[in-house]
Motif scaffolding. Sequence first.
Motif, short mmCIF file in Angstrom:
data_model
loop_
_atom_site.label_atom_id
_atom_site.label_comp_id
_atom_site.label_asym_id
_atom_site.label_seq_id
_atom_site.Cartn_x
_atom_site.Cartn_y
_atom_site.Cartn_z
N LEU A 462 7.43 -4.79 19.96
CA LEU A 462 7.97 -4.63 18.62
C LEU A 462 7.64 -3.25 18.08
N SER A 463 8.63 -2.65 17.43
CA SER A 463 8.44 -1.34 16.81
C SER A 463 8.66 -1.48 15.31
N THR A 464 8.30 -0.45 14.58
CA THR A 464 8.50 -0.44 13.14
C THR A 464 8.70 0.99 12.70
N ASP A 465 9.00 1.18 11.41
CA ASP A 465 9.17 2.54 10.91
C ASP A 465 8.20 2.79 9.76
N GLY A 466 8.36 3.92 9.10
CA GLY A 466 7.42 4.30 8.05
C GLY A 466 7.42 3.38 6.85
N TYR A 467 8.48 2.56 6.70
CA TYR A 467 8.55 1.61 5.60
C TYR A 467 8.23 0.19 6.04
N GLY A 468 7.87 0.04 7.32
CA GLY A 468 7.79 -1.30 7.89
C GLY A 468 6.51 -2.05 7.64
N CYS A 469 5.45 -1.39 7.18
CA CYS A 469 4.15 -2.07 7.00
C CYS A 469 3.76 -2.03 5.52
N ASP A 470 3.76 -3.18 4.90
CA ASP A 470 3.38 -3.31 3.48
C ASP A 470 1.95 -3.83 3.41
N THR A 471 1.02 -2.95 3.08
CA THR A 471 -0.40 -3.34 3.03
C THR A 471 -0.96 -3.24 1.61
N ARG A 472 -0.07 -3.30 0.60
CA ARG A 472 -0.54 -3.17 -0.79
C ARG A 472 -1.57 -4.23 -1.14
N ASP A 473 -1.31 -5.48 -0.77
CA ASP A 473 -2.20 -6.57 -1.17
C ASP A 473 -3.48 -6.61 -0.36
N LEU A 474 -3.53 -5.85 0.73
CA LEU A 474 -4.77 -5.84 1.51
C LEU A 474 -5.94 -5.33 0.68
N LEU A 475 -5.65 -4.42 -0.27
CA LEU A 475 -6.72 -3.87 -1.11
C LEU A 475 -7.28 -4.91 -2.08
N ALA A 476 -6.52 -6.01 -2.27
CA ALA A 476 -6.97 -7.05 -3.19
C ALA A 476 -7.67 -8.22 -2.49
N VAL A 477 -7.76 -8.17 -1.17
CA VAL A 477 -8.40 -9.26 -0.43
C VAL A 477 -9.88 -9.32 -0.79
N GLU A 478 -10.36 -10.52 -1.12
CA GLU A 478 -11.76 -10.69 -1.51
C GLU A 478 -12.65 -10.72 -0.29
N LEU A 479 -13.64 -9.85 -0.30
CA LEU A 479 -14.63 -9.76 0.76
C LEU A 479 -16.01 -9.76 0.11
N PRO A 480 -17.03 -10.32 0.78
CA PRO A 480 -16.98 -10.88 2.14
C PRO A 480 -16.34 -12.25 2.19
N ARG A 481 -15.96 -12.67 3.40
CA ARG A 481 -15.41 -13.99 3.62
C ARG A 481 -16.54 -15.01 3.65
N THR A 482 -16.17 -16.25 3.49
CA THR A 482 -17.12 -17.33 3.73
C THR A 482 -16.81 -17.92 5.09
#
Length: 684
Positions: A462-482
């Motif tokens: 699988l390939s993708t382009d410069g618009y293909g990866c949306d990681t905006r919500d990754l910054l809101a992931v709560e860490l550390p995990r349980t």
Amino acid sequence: MKIAFLVRDLCHMGGVVSATQNLAGALAQKHEVEIVALRKVRDESYFPLDPRVSVRVLSDMRPHSPVSDVDDPLSDKFPLVYPPNAGAKTPVVSRLAELRLLEYLATTDADVVVSSSPRNTIMLAQAPGDYLKVTQEHSMPSIYATDIKQRLFPAYLALDALTALTPEEVASIGRQVPAVRDRLAVMPNCVPAAPVRSKGTNKVVISAGHLTDNKNHALLVEAFAKVLAEAPEWTLRIYGAGAEKNKLRARINELGLANSILLMGQVAPVTPEFGKGSIFVLPSKREAFGNVLVEAMAAGLPVVSTDADHGPRNILTHGEDGLIVPRGDVDEMAKAILSLVRDDGLRAKMSESAVRNAERFHETASRERFEAILERAFARKALPRHATARVDARGNVHVGVGPLPAQAHGADLVLRRKAKEIEEHRFAFSPAGDAVVPWDAGVPHGTWDTVLATASGAEVPLSTDGYGCDTRDLLAVELPRTGDHSLALLLPHRHDDGRLRVRSALREAHAEVGPVQVDKEAIRVQADLWGATAGGGAVVEAVHRKDKERVLTFPLKRTGDGRVSAVIDCRTLVDQHTDEEDKEVVWDFWLRPADGAPRVALAKLATDVLAPIDVFTFPRPVITDTDAPPPSAAPSPSVVRRAVRKARRTLGAAPSAPATARRKTELRPYFTMLSQFAVKTVRL
């Protein structure tokens, strides 16, 4: 369908030309087939061509031809893209032929274009057409010149199918270019039935091939001398021409066997000559396939062959239709030939088996084999391969490829990587083409390729382009995990080659580096400690990159809410860079939560930044020694050994002046390619 075979020319004697013309003829029974030759230098091919196959010539280099291109100013110019032959003073394939090839590849109406040589493959891979791009490897890519491999192996990635002559060579290419394993297939050469069948009564042994060192007819001469000592009524006929002819002739005369070992010269076609013999011998050192073996078998000749990589063992069945002997073994070859010379019944039995076993390489079997390869390639080409990826607020990765064609229903998203062994994790695609990789799927730490794989075994990366990866919500992931892993974070990204990859950051315990302040006195590091608690004896450890026995410790301070900090003394790092060491020394930093507890890497992983080394940069203080360098701490045994070697290298040199010069050392804090915090000290 319309199938085009791309060849350099049809004007030389060789197995590739023969095999290509044979397969083209076999396919012409059911398809429209043409051969596209980059050049033409003689009127006729050495091998018969099915009249249903058309030939298109891109540059006619025959001076007497009414459409000759000899006077074209580009006909003696070297190509710009097509790889030239090393050391050639004039181009084998001209700039004129190259331009016409580029035009052909851009405008052809063929459904399939097949390359039969590595240089043509390099050109085919760059073609803009949407037709099926196929290459047939008739040799062993591992032995190609380095400059060809550097262009050929990346070109493989743009092809829809690749074939090699034997299973061993398919495996070899797969090891060299792992990304194309899913599109490799075994395709032996097509060899037609023999026009003349041996009666097996003539006391004649046949061999045929170019008279070169690799074909090793010198071995056969020595072996047949031993045969003649016991069966003087037999004769050996060697067909072919080449650089070894004079040397072979001299050895035959030296042995006094000029009446029994005959150099027959080059004969085209040579297969009718096989009917005059009763045994065929192939003495090669290396043989990717060996068309001549099948031709001999089809003519009813039992075969004696060396076990040359890798062709003979994939054609012959030892003891059934021939005998396979070790490479380079004169005695074993002589013994095998004698066993057939002495036993008329064995020769007859092997002759019948040879004719029967050769059928699997004839036209019908070859056509069906190649059609099946094309069918799989077309099915693979129809699969979606452009993907998008999105990380939700929980950290799950959603991958979409669009609605799946019917033949792809039930396909999986495969995350795959190769370490010592290939490891993969599968997640189902819906018919709409959506798949989810849960954050808690336990995908091990590392970077993973993404592949769409159908239930039938077809795969596409699988390939993708410069618009293909949306990681905006990754910054809101709560860490550390349980749970079992305090750090579990998936980061989809576009690799430099355009492929979609996923980095998994998975740690039971983790020290996420926060703010870092650097000055000439100290490097102050703060970190969040997850999955562990700082207790008695907690320290930060700096481990020497080359000498893991050398460890520096710095106190660790708890600042509350799981946050810790440490002060790394710059002077300590400078003093530990001893005069016996290289110009640069690297210290990797770890956190030990308590005395005796396992180390935890100080790293920057809880981020959407794929390569912290390029983003999180720090000042680089320079420490200057104003006087002679102070004594170093007691060096480790490995440092002592390096110092001894250095002293030996400089033995006899003039004594150096007392060390009173000002010495400067630069400290470079950074994150490694694995995102771990490190400091490099560099002598300026």
